[in-house]
Scaffold this active site. Structure first.
Site, PDB file in Angstrom:
ATOM      1  N   CYS A 128       0.845  -1.202   0.000  1.00  0.00           N
ATOM      2  CA  CYS A 128       0.000   0.000   0.000  1.00  0.00           C
ATOM      3  C   CYS A 128       0.880   1.251   0.000  1.00  0.00           C
ATOM      4  CB  CYS A 128      -0.956   0.002   1.185  1.00  0.00           C
ATOM      5  SG  CYS A 128      -0.186  -0.270   2.785  1.00  0.00           S
ATOM      6  N   GLY A 129       1.989   1.165  -0.703  1.00  0.00           N
ATOM      7  CA  GLY A 129       2.849   2.330  -0.838  1.00  0.00           C
ATOM      8  C   GLY A 129       3.477   2.743   0.477  1.00  0.00           C
TER       9      GLY A 129
END
Length: 363
Positions: A128-129
């Protein structure tokens, strides 16, 4: 670049580095780049192209799943609003009843701050970055600030990523580890509420701060720190600097489409509070009723923060998977060009050999 180097470049640029959607690995192939050299057989290149194509399908599916979950997170926020509105209305009216009285409630009691409990909300999964890293960096910064002020602190970690992070750092005092599986529920927020309530009322800590990622848009979320305890009798939400937001002001986000792309629209909603009827009689003292309502409002604040954190995580994952898909498309395109060039060179070489052989026979 060998085939093994291609595999490393893809796994790092498309999945692990999806935290930076615009960044590309320097070793990754670029369209039209003169430095793109492949020393692989045609069979290995075909296998690599098929592998990238399959990975692209996976990242596209993960992006769509994240988008669907963002919608469900939005629905959870919307469905919780009626209860919050009713609770705020009662809180405001109760304060009107006792505004001239000198009240002393456990959750509103202010005392010199010697120890702080920091509740850190992180995600349950990766890919998720920079979502989890941003929250944890904010937590580290806050702990350093408290350390410089000479204030003790303890951490309540909520989320698998945060739990793993603090477990690898035994020098950070960890009060409790909690997890939230799936969409946050009242049961999840109640577990956190009971813990911080007992710590504050027993005077083990003098202040409780909540650190979570506030959902702003599909491409942006801001880690913020909110003061949970001590609470304002009016139910106002305050940050660490003492700046409070009127509890009757609510913000609602809606996931929509604009020009074929997903986007988020935000609107501020003012909760209209209707005063109690003059003929209303209380069976209990208003202070006792307010003392019972504040824990409910504390629970609703924690639940709202959990919902905002989940929406931020899902939006970050959707953006990361979109970036990974774009990287896969670019890598697949460059590999296809390299494959076609190598195949053309092989065919040309075979034709030259045939022509040379024919000339030799003719001579």
């Amino acid at each position: 670049m060998s085939c093994s180097h291609l595999s490393t470049a893809w796994s790092s640029s498309a999945l692990a580095s999806s935290a930076s959607s615009t960044r590309r690995r320097s070793s990754a192939p670029r369209s039209g780049g003169s430095g793109f050299v492949v020393r692989c057989s045609l069979r290995e290149l075909r296998s690599r192209i098929d592998s990238v194509r399959n990975t692209q399908k996976i990242t596209e599916a993960m992006k769509l799943v994240a988008a669907a979950k963002v919608r469900r997170a939005q629905e959870a926020v919307v469905s919780s609003r009626p209860f919050s509105e009713a609770l705020v209305e009662v809180l405001y009216n109760m304060n009107q009843e006792i505004q001239t009285e000198d009240i002393d409630l456990p959750l509103t009691r202010t005392r010199p701050v010697k120890k702080v409990a920091l509740v850190v909300l992180t995600g349950e999964r990766g890919l998720c970055g920079s979502f989890n890293n941003n929250v944890l960096k904010k937590a580290d910064t806050r702990m350093e600030e408290l350390k410089q002020l000479g204030i003790e602190y303890t951490v309540i970690s909520v989320g698998k990523k945060g739990n793993a992070y603090f477990m690898r750092r035994p020098y950070i005092p960890l009060e409790r580890e909690l997890e939230v599986n799936g969409v946050p529920t009242v049961k999840d927020s109640q577990a956190i509420c009971d813990l911080v309530y007992s710590l504050f009322v027993s005077e083990e800590v003098d202040k409780v701060e909540l650190l979570y990622s506030k959902f702003v848009s599909l491409v942006r979320s801001d880690p913020i720190i909110q003061t949970l305890l001590p609470m304002s009798p009016k139910g106002e939400i305050c940050d660490v600097n003492g700046v409070c937001v009127d509890a009757t002001e609510d913000e609602l986000f809606r996931l929509t489409t604009k020009e074929g792309k997903l986007t988020v629209e935000r609107e501020k909603v003012k909760i209209e509070t209707q005063p109690f009827s003059p003929v209303v009689q209380f069976e209990q003292d208003p202070v006792q009723i307010l003392d019972a309502l504040l824990p409910l409002y504390l629970n609703s604040q924690i639940l709202r923060a959990l919902q905002e954190s989940l929406a931020s995580e899902l939006a970050a994952r959707m953006s990361a998977m979109s970036s990974a898909t774009d990287n896969a498309i670019e890598l697949r395109k460059n590999l296809s060009i390299a494959y076609n060039r190598q195949r053309q060179a092989k065919i040309t070489g075979e034709i030259l050999e045939i022509v040379a052989g024919a000339d030799a026979l003719a001579g």
